[in-house]
Structure formats: structure tokens, C-alpha cells
Design a protein around this motif. Sequence first.
Motif, PDB file in Angstrom:
ATOM      1  N   LEU A  21      -8.157 -11.713 -12.708  1.00  0.00           N
ATOM      2  CA  LEU A  21      -8.509 -13.013 -12.125  1.00  0.00           C
ATOM      3  C   LEU A  21      -7.935 -13.259 -10.734  1.00  0.00           C
ATOM      4  CD1 LEU A  21      -8.476 -15.422 -15.188  1.00  0.00           C
ATOM      5  CD2 LEU A  21     -10.440 -14.671 -13.823  1.00  0.00           C
ATOM      6  N   ASN A  22      -6.690 -12.889 -10.497  1.00  0.00           N
ATOM      7  CA  ASN A  22      -6.107 -13.121  -9.164  1.00  0.00           C
ATOM      8  C   ASN A  22      -6.904 -12.408  -8.087  1.00  0.00           C
ATOM      9  OD1 ASN A  22      -3.982 -14.747 -10.008  1.00  0.00           O
ATOM     10  ND2 ASN A  22      -2.617 -13.008 -10.313  1.00  0.00           N
ATOM     11  N   VAL A  23      -7.225 -11.150  -8.340  1.00  0.00           N
ATOM     12  CA  VAL A  23      -7.974 -10.366  -7.356  1.00  0.00           C
ATOM     13  C   VAL A  23      -9.386 -10.933  -7.208  1.00  0.00           C
ATOM     14  CG1 VAL A  23      -8.972  -8.088  -6.924  1.00  0.00           C
ATOM     15  CG2 VAL A  23      -6.595  -8.294  -7.629  1.00  0.00           C
ATOM     16  N   LEU A  24     -10.004 -11.308  -8.311  1.00  0.00           N
ATOM     17  CA  LEU A  24     -11.348 -11.889  -8.240  1.00  0.00           C
ATOM     18  C   LEU A  24     -11.348 -13.192  -7.452  1.00  0.00           C
ATOM     19  CD1 LEU A  24     -12.641 -11.136 -11.829  1.00  0.00           C
ATOM     20  CD2 LEU A  24     -13.597 -10.266  -9.680  1.00  0.00           C
TER      21      LEU A  24
ATOM     22  N   GLU B 238       0.823  -1.206   0.000  1.00  0.00           N
ATOM     23  CA  GLU B 238       0.000   0.000   0.000  1.00  0.00           C
ATOM     24  C   GLU B 238       0.862   1.262   0.000  1.00  0.00           C
ATOM     25  OE1 GLU B 238      -2.778  -0.647   3.221  1.00  0.00           O
ATOM     26  OE2 GLU B 238      -4.211  -1.523   1.804  1.00  0.00           O
ATOM     27  N   HIS B 239       1.975   1.209   0.707  1.00  0.00           N
ATOM     28  CA  HIS B 239       2.887   2.357   0.690  1.00  0.00           C
ATOM     29  C   HIS B 239       3.437   2.536  -0.721  1.00  0.00           C
ATOM     30  CE1 HIS B 239       6.585   4.695   1.856  1.00  0.00           C
ATOM     31  NE2 HIS B 239       5.633   5.355   2.501  1.00  0.00           N
ATOM     32  N   GLY B 240       3.807   1.429  -1.350  1.00  0.00           N
ATOM     33  CA  GLY B 240       4.286   1.506  -2.731  1.00  0.00           C
ATOM     34  C   GLY B 240       3.224   2.057  -3.658  1.00  0.00           C
TER      35      GLY B 240
ATOM     36  N   ASP C 132      -2.261  -6.794  -7.011  1.00  0.00           N
ATOM     37  CA  ASP C 132      -2.432  -8.246  -6.869  1.00  0.00           C
ATOM     38  C   ASP C 132      -1.870  -8.731  -5.531  1.00  0.00           C
ATOM     39  OD1 ASP C 132      -3.768  -8.871  -9.228  1.00  0.00           O
ATOM     40  OD2 ASP C 132      -2.005  -9.699 -10.236  1.00  0.00           O
ATOM     41  N   CYS C 133      -0.676  -8.287  -5.227  1.00  0.00           N
ATOM     42  CA  CYS C 133      -0.055  -8.681  -3.959  1.00  0.00           C
ATOM     43  C   CYS C 133      -0.829  -8.130  -2.765  1.00  0.00           C
ATOM     44  CB  CYS C 133       1.400  -8.219  -3.917  1.00  0.00           C
ATOM     45  SG  CYS C 133       2.497  -9.109  -5.047  1.00  0.00           S
ATOM     46  N   SER C 134      -1.327  -6.905  -2.888  1.00  0.00           N
ATOM     47  CA  SER C 134      -2.143  -6.326  -1.818  1.00  0.00           C
ATOM     48  C   SER C 134      -3.385  -7.166  -1.571  1.00  0.00           C
ATOM     49  CB  SER C 134      -2.574  -4.892  -2.178  1.00  0.00           C
ATOM     50  OG  SER C 134      -1.474  -4.031  -2.235  1.00  0.00           O
ATOM     51  N   ALA C 135      -4.024  -7.606  -2.671  1.00  0.00           N
ATOM     52  CA  ALA C 135      -5.237  -8.425  -2.540  1.00  0.00           C
ATOM     53  C   ALA C 135      -4.929  -9.735  -1.833  1.00  0.00           C
ATOM     54  CB  ALA C 135      -5.844  -8.685  -3.918  1.00  0.00           C
TER      55      ALA C 135
END
Length: 155
Positions: free
Chosen positions: A96-99, A40-42, A63-66
Motif C-alpha cells: 500500500l505505501n508504494v501504491l 538504493e545502495h542498501g 518503501d523508503c526508496s519509493a
Amino acid sequence: GNLSAISDSNHRSMIASLNLQAGKKAMSMSDFGLALSFFEHGSSFLCQNHWNDDYDLSLELFDCSAKCAYAIGDHMRLGEISKQVLSGARSFGDKLNVLYHFVSSLFDASLMNEAIDKGFWVLSMLGINLPRPSSTDEILSLIEETRSILRGLSD
């Protein structure tokens, strides 16, 4: 860091990338809360038009945040991340990853009907049209049947 002090977009992207690397390192140590804060900082260093100007970095950060929001059970934050990716990602495949994490989160929160609706929508967007079960009992029965089949396949 102070965002207003860094106006050069290349420097902002570099800082976002460093936060992505730090977040991935935290994920590799299973510290998903810390990882999420790095991601999130990024993301906060991305420029206003980041989905156009820095697409790959944006997608990877979100994607990584999700994944981290899902891992720590922060359904509200995952919902916010999902909205951003759904509106900014260029292709359905990039969403798709986030979903996946979002639908899993709905299921985990016992929001079965919403999870099923969203899951069927995702499948239809992928060109997979399955007949919808007629009731929650039928769905639960199908889930249990699938679990029993999978148990027979595991070691």
C-alpha cells in the motif's frame, strides 16, 4: 563498496541496514535525493532471494526508496521500485505505501486516467467498491467538491 567482496549474507544484511539508517537520517533532514541513494545502495547489498530471506529489511528499503523517489519527482525510478514491491511483497497491505506514492505520482504527472484506474483498482483490492464516475468532468467536479469540504474542516 564492492558487492563481490562481501559474500557473507549476514554482513550484506548489516550493510543494507546501515544504509537504511543513513537514508532515514537523510530523510529526516529533507535530503530525499541523498536518502534515495542510501536506500538504493542498501538494496544492492540484499541477497538475490531477499524477498524471502530478508523480507522486513527489503520492504523497508523499498518503501523508503519509493517515498524518496516520489518526493524528488523521479517517476521512472518510482515505477521501477513499485514493480519490485508489487512482485515481491507478501501481502497487499505491504504494497500500500508504494501504491500510494505511485498513484500520487501518476496524478502529479497529469496522468489522471491512469491514476484513477490504479486508485480504483487499489480500492477494489481493499474490498471497497465505489461507483466509477462516468467522465473526467465528473471526476474533477468530485475532486473540487471534496476540496471545498476539506477546506471547511481545516483551521
